[in-house]
Structure formats: structure tokens, C-alpha cells
Design a protein around this motif. Structure first.
Motif: not given
Length: 178
Positions: A81-82, A86-91
Motif C-alpha cells: 500500500s502506498g 514499476g521501477i519508480k516504486g522499487v527505487l
């Protein structure tokens, strides 16, 4: 007609490029144990390389490893949640982990490859010397486990199902009482 010196130059460039790729792969974290079916060696190598690149990202926080490991359409199928997809979330997740545990490392305990899928059993370790929410680190050792399931397409992870032992992590950080 190409001159001999031009052909030799191209050969040297190709040789150095191959050496650079091999050298970069040599620095990727090696799994302790790899399991795959006989006759699947070629497919398995592509999946193993993607998993090792992703582990290198978690070891360093360097975006270039995530970009090499993850497909442009990467989807986290167990998105917290939050967190951005994609890659942005992993970074962003890596940045948050490193704010609390700057020396975070990920060791691949076991890597099981079946066709285009990998099951990766990780141990994450480090020291809580940063901050997490309103908690300040005191240098205590942190160790928790995680399991990922990857789908690899065209040499990159397109899908990830992730489960980590958040209770142990939160207890070690002092966010949850044992």
C-alpha cells in the motif's frame, strides 16, 4: 573495402565490450545454490542473470542495476500500500530501506529456475544506523528473509511476487515489540 587496421580496431572494440560485460557480470552477487532442470541451461542463464542484477541493485541501491534487471513494464504483483508501481516504486523502496539501513545487503541463498520463472530466497542484512519513521538507529544488526518469484521476459524481470518477513524486520528496528 575495409582496411585491415579498421577491421582490427573493430575487433578490439568488440573484445573490450565483451570483457566489460563479463567484468560487470563478475561483480554481481552469486547465489549460494542454483537449481534448474537438465536441458534448460540456456534459458536458465538468462533468468539467473536477471536475478543477480536485481540482487546487485538491493546490495548497492544503484538504479543502473534495477534498470538492467527490470523490464520497462515491470509489475510488482504484491505491491505494498502506498508504493508506486514499476521501477519508480522499487527505487523509492530501496531509498527508504537505505535511509534506515545504509549498508543493506541481499544474499541469494537459493535460486530455483523453471522455464521463465525464478524463485529466489534472500537474506537481507545490515545495521540500523539511519532512521525509520520516528526511530533513530543505534547500530544494531538487522537480518530478515524474503522470497521473490520472478517472471523473466527478454532477459528482464517483468513480474515480481514478493514476500518478506516484515514482522522480524519491524521488531529488529524497534517499531514493533516482540
Amino acid at each position: 573495402m575495409l582496411s585491415q587496421s579498421f577491421v582490427r580496431s573493430l575487433s578490439l572494440i568488440a573484445m573490450f565490450a565483451t570483457a566489460a560485460v563479463a567484468s560487470a557480470e563478475d561483480t554481481l552477487p552469486p547465489p549460494r545454490n542454483i537449481i534448474f532442470n537438465a536441458g534448460q541451461e540456456q534459458t536458465a542463464q538468462t533468468v539467473i542473470l536477471a536475478a543477480r542484477r536485481y540482487a546487485a541493485f538491493w546490495n548497492t541501491g544503484e538504479a543502473s542495476f534495477a534498470e538492467a534487471a527490470l523490464a520497462g513494464n515491470f509489475a510488482d504483483r504484491t505491491l505494498p500500500s502506498g508504493r508506486l508501481q514499476g521501477i519508480k516504486g522499487v527505487l523509492e523502496a530501496s531509498k527508504n530501506f537505505r535511509a534506515a539501513i545504509p549498508d543493506l545487503t541481499a544474499e541469494i541463498e537459493e535460486l530455483l529456475v523453471v522455464n521463465d520463472r525464478a524463485v529466489v530466497r534472500y537474506t537481507f542484512t545490515g545495521h540500523f544506523t539511519g532512521s525509520f519513521k520516528d526511530l533513530k538507529g543505534d547500530g544494531r544488526e538487522i537480518s530478515f528473509r524474503a522470497v521473490d518469484i520472478y517472471r523473466v521476459q527478454d532477459g528482464q524481470i517483468s513480474d515480481n511476487w514478493h514476500l518478506e518477513d516484515n514482522l522480524s524486520l519491524m521488531q529488529q528496528l524497534g517499531a514493533v515489540k516482540p
